[in-house]
Design an enzyme around this catalytic site. Structure first.
Site, mmCIF file in Angstrom:
data_model
loop_
_atom_site.group_PDB
_atom_site.id
_atom_site.type_symbol
_atom_site.label_atom_id
_atom_site.label_comp_id
_atom_site.label_asym_id
_atom_site.label_seq_id
_atom_site.Cartn_x
_atom_site.Cartn_y
_atom_site.Cartn_z
ATOM 1 N N ARG A 193 51.832 71.535 37.675
ATOM 2 C CA ARG A 193 50.627 71.093 38.373
ATOM 3 C C ARG A 193 49.596 72.216 38.499
ATOM 4 O O ARG A 193 48.404 71.946 38.540
ATOM 5 C CB ARG A 193 50.989 70.542 39.756
ATOM 6 C CG ARG A 193 51.516 69.124 39.680
ATOM 7 C CD ARG A 193 51.820 68.579 41.054
ATOM 8 N NE ARG A 193 51.974 67.134 41.008
ATOM 9 C CZ ARG A 193 52.412 66.409 42.028
ATOM 10 N NH1 ARG A 193 52.733 66.991 43.158
ATOM 11 N NH2 ARG A 193 52.509 65.104 41.918
ATOM 12 N N LYS B 139 63.620 52.882 43.675
ATOM 13 C CA LYS B 139 62.887 52.200 44.750
ATOM 14 C C LYS B 139 62.287 50.876 44.290
ATOM 15 O O LYS B 139 61.178 50.842 43.760
ATOM 16 C CB LYS B 139 61.777 53.115 45.264
ATOM 17 C CG LYS B 139 62.267 54.465 45.741
ATOM 18 C CD LYS B 139 61.079 55.366 46.042
ATOM 19 C CE LYS B 139 61.374 56.795 45.686
ATOM 20 N NZ LYS B 139 60.264 57.476 45.047
ATOM 21 N N GLY C 127 56.663 62.164 38.338
ATOM 22 C CA GLY C 127 57.898 62.057 39.116
ATOM 23 C C GLY C 127 59.150 62.426 38.334
ATOM 24 O O GLY C 127 59.173 63.360 37.532
ATOM 25 N N GLY D 230 53.260 59.032 42.609
ATOM 26 C CA GLY D 230 52.745 57.860 43.337
ATOM 27 C C GLY D 230 51.366 57.445 42.846
ATOM 28 O O GLY D 230 51.069 56.243 42.746
HETATM 29 N N1 ATP Z 1 71.799 53.133 39.057
HETATM 30 C C1 ATP Z 1 71.293 53.954 39.967
HETATM 31 N N2 ATP Z 1 71.829 54.030 41.201
HETATM 32 C C2 ATP Z 1 71.324 54.878 42.106
HETATM 33 N N3 ATP Z 1 70.286 55.686 41.894
HETATM 34 C C3 ATP Z 1 69.714 55.636 40.688
HETATM 35 C C4 ATP Z 1 70.181 54.784 39.676
HETATM 36 N N4 ATP Z 1 69.411 54.978 38.588
HETATM 37 C C5 ATP Z 1 68.511 55.929 38.896
HETATM 38 N N5 ATP Z 1 68.679 56.340 40.159
HETATM 39 C C6 ATP Z 1 67.948 57.405 40.848
HETATM 40 O O1 ATP Z 1 66.597 57.062 41.008
HETATM 41 C C7 ATP Z 1 65.896 58.240 41.324
HETATM 42 C C8 ATP Z 1 64.447 58.120 40.940
HETATM 43 O O2 ATP Z 1 63.914 56.938 41.500
HETATM 44 P P1 ATP Z 1 62.388 56.759 41.865
HETATM 45 O O3 ATP Z 1 62.184 55.321 42.179
HETATM 46 O O4 ATP Z 1 62.011 57.794 42.863
HETATM 47 O O5 ATP Z 1 61.669 57.036 40.473
HETATM 48 P P2 ATP Z 1 60.567 58.095 40.110
HETATM 49 O O6 ATP Z 1 60.401 58.099 38.653
HETATM 50 O O7 ATP Z 1 60.860 59.406 40.759
HETATM 51 O O8 ATP Z 1 59.275 57.557 40.752
HETATM 52 P P3 ATP Z 1 57.962 58.424 40.858
HETATM 53 O O9 ATP Z 1 57.597 58.744 39.444
HETATM 54 O O10 ATP Z 1 57.019 57.513 41.516
HETATM 55 O O11 ATP Z 1 58.288 59.670 41.661
HETATM 56 C C9 ATP Z 1 66.621 59.349 40.597
HETATM 57 O O12 ATP Z 1 66.915 60.364 41.505
HETATM 58 C C10 ATP Z 1 67.896 58.683 40.064
HETATM 59 O O13 ATP Z 1 69.055 59.431 40.301
HETATM 60 O O1 3PG Z 2 53.685 64.716 44.913
HETATM 61 C C1 3PG Z 2 52.866 63.782 45.032
HETATM 62 O O2 3PG Z 2 53.089 62.627 44.589
HETATM 63 C C2 3PG Z 2 51.517 64.097 45.609
HETATM 64 O O3 3PG Z 2 51.329 65.469 45.750
HETATM 65 C C3 3PG Z 2 51.301 63.359 46.928
HETATM 66 O O4 3PG Z 2 52.212 63.787 47.880
HETATM 67 P P1 3PG Z 2 52.565 62.845 49.136
HETATM 68 O O5 3PG Z 2 53.385 61.705 48.609
HETATM 69 O O6 3PG Z 2 53.272 63.718 50.118
HETATM 70 O O7 3PG Z 2 51.228 62.337 49.675
#
Ligand code: ATP
Ligand code: 3PG
Length: 393
Positions: free
Chosen positions: A36, A197, A350, A373
């Site tokens: 970032r 989620k 993410g 997010g």
């Molecule tokens: N089958 C599963 N059971 C439990 N947890 C899971 C499973 N598959 C994936 N995960 C977990 O989901 C987490 C990520 O979920 P999340 O919804 O936060 O996605 P994300 O890509 O991080 O979203 P964002 O990009 O918005 O941050 C990971 O830490 C992973 O271990």
């Molecule tokens: O890491 C993020 O997605 C951004 O920096 C926003 O952070 P926040 O979810 O704490 O508002």
């Protein structure tokens, strides 16, 4: 971007308040991923070259309106200084007389980093008084914090009401790439949605149903869809409030000719650890006291084929618990297929970005968003307050 960018205004000799997203991961005070920070260098270097006085502001973590020493931006200032190859002055506060004095003595091309804006309760409340104090430090506002653009906070949205407000080069790039991908997608367009989620991802699936040709579902998200279709899912993740909605998505996909792909086989485990017992089962074979932890080998193959033959791939969320090696194969296979895909590949920030990085495939992707997010809300078709507040072109 239909908003003015830093290129559309004159910044020479001006004090420019630049909101960046330096919310980087830290371990024992050390930055573990500086992506970032690196991604904001084009904007900062542009401003330096044009002779602006650069005042940077960011949040770090969620200190809830209090000064928290471990969330000070001091390590970020040090890393930024290394990357820029020049000194970066650091303030211990984000507003007030001492900060104003520091801003007032900046020479053209100098860089000052303010303290974590979330140390002030007014930041997340979007308090106009705090926004005015930020604005009083500068002549112009540049928002380069795409990662925080979905937040209407004093330093992302409020300040734009008190200063001429334009976007930075990273903001412009993110909006252009994601906007172009979603508004006018190359086809076949495949969207991959995983992670854990369900609640947070429902909106994005709903929007993708209107624009994608293939929707691939994986990760913890899949089990709610399987359960909705009547399968036993054992102890797997479940959002029981969204069973009907999940079923309606499957129906909607059928009606509109969208290829909606769910796992056909699953890696299940009797424990959430690397040395747990595992089995590969069909979707009708999940034992009642086991949980689904990754997509199975047949699913990996089907998903990889679809991804590789797509012209545009947008990926958000891992296919399994990729942090634990034995459960990382599904996510690795998807990342590998994205890397090999002929089409344009976009990763929505993410955990998926972290996974691509972990597998050494990040540089094979066409665009990795700095917004988690924010990119999700953008893909949902929601307006981002930090962007809405900028001046129209
Ligand atoms: N089958 C599963 N059971 C439990 N947890 C899971 C499973 N598959 C994936 N995960 C977990 O989901 C987490 C990520 O979920 P999340 O919804 O936060 O996605 P994300 O890509 O991080 O979203 P964002 O990009 O918005 O941050 C990971 O830490 C992973 O271990
Ligand atoms: O890491 C993020 O997605 C951004 O920096 C926003 O952070 P926040 O979810 O704490 O508002």
């Amino acid at each position: 971007m239909n908003k003015k960018s830093v290129r559309d205004i004159d910044v020479a000799g001006k004090k420019v308040f630049v909101r960046v997203d330096f919310n980087v991961p830290l371990e024992n005070g050390a930055i573990t991923d500086d992506t970032r920070i690196r991604e904001t260098l084009p904007t900062i270097n542009y401003l330096i070259e044009k002779g602006a006085k650069v005042i940077l502001a960011s949040h770090l973590g969620r200190p809830n309106g209090e000064f928290v020493d471990s969330l000070r931006l001091t390590p970020v200032a040090a890393r930024l200084s290394e990357l820029l190859g020049k000194p970066v002055a650091k303030a211990d506060e984000a507003v007030g007389d001492a900060v104003k004095a520091k801003a007032d003595v900046l020479n053209n091309g100098d860089v000052l980093l303010l303290e974590n804006v979330r140390f002030y309760p007014g930041e997340e409340k979007n308090d106009p008084e705090l926004a005015k104090q930020f604005a009083a430090l500068a002549d112009v506002f540049v928002n380069d914090a795409f990662g925080a653009a979905h937040r209407a906070h004093a330093s992302t949205e409020g300040i734009a009401h008190f200063l001429p407000a334009v976007g930075g080069l990273l903001m412009e790039k993110e909006l252009d790439v994601l906007g172009k991908a979603l508004r006018n997608p190359e086809r076949p367009f495949t969207a991959i949605v995983g992670g854990s989620k369900v609640k947070d991802k429902i909106g994005v699936i709903e929007n993708l149903l209107k624009i994608a040709d293939n929707i691939i579902i994986g990760g913890g998200l899949s089990y709610t869809f399987l359960k909705a279709q009547g399968y036993e899912i054992g102890k797997s993740l479940l959002d029981k409030d969204r069973l009907e909605l999940s079923l309606s998505f499957i129906e909607k996909a059928k009606e509109s000719g969208v290829n909606f792909l769910l796992p056909v086989d699953i890696v299940v485990t009797d424990d959430f650890s690397a040395d747990a017992n595992t089995q590969i089962v069909g979707i009708d074979g999940i034992p009642a006291d086991w949980e689904g932890i990754d997509i199975g080998p047949k699913t990996r193959e089907i998903y990889a084929d679809v991804i590789k033959s797509s012209k545009l791939v947008v990926w958000n969320g891992p296919m399994g618990v990729f942090e634990i090696e034995p459960f990382s194969h599904g996510t690795r296979a998807v990342a590998q297929a994205c890397a090999e895909a002929e089409g344009y590949t976009v990763i929505g920030g993410g955990d998926s970005a972290a996974a691509a990085e972990k597998f050494g495939l990040a540089d094979k992707m066409d665009h990795i968003s700095t917004g988690g997010g924010a990119s999700l809300e953008f893909m949902e078709g929601k307006a981002l307050p930090g962007v809405v507040a900028l001046q129209d072109k």
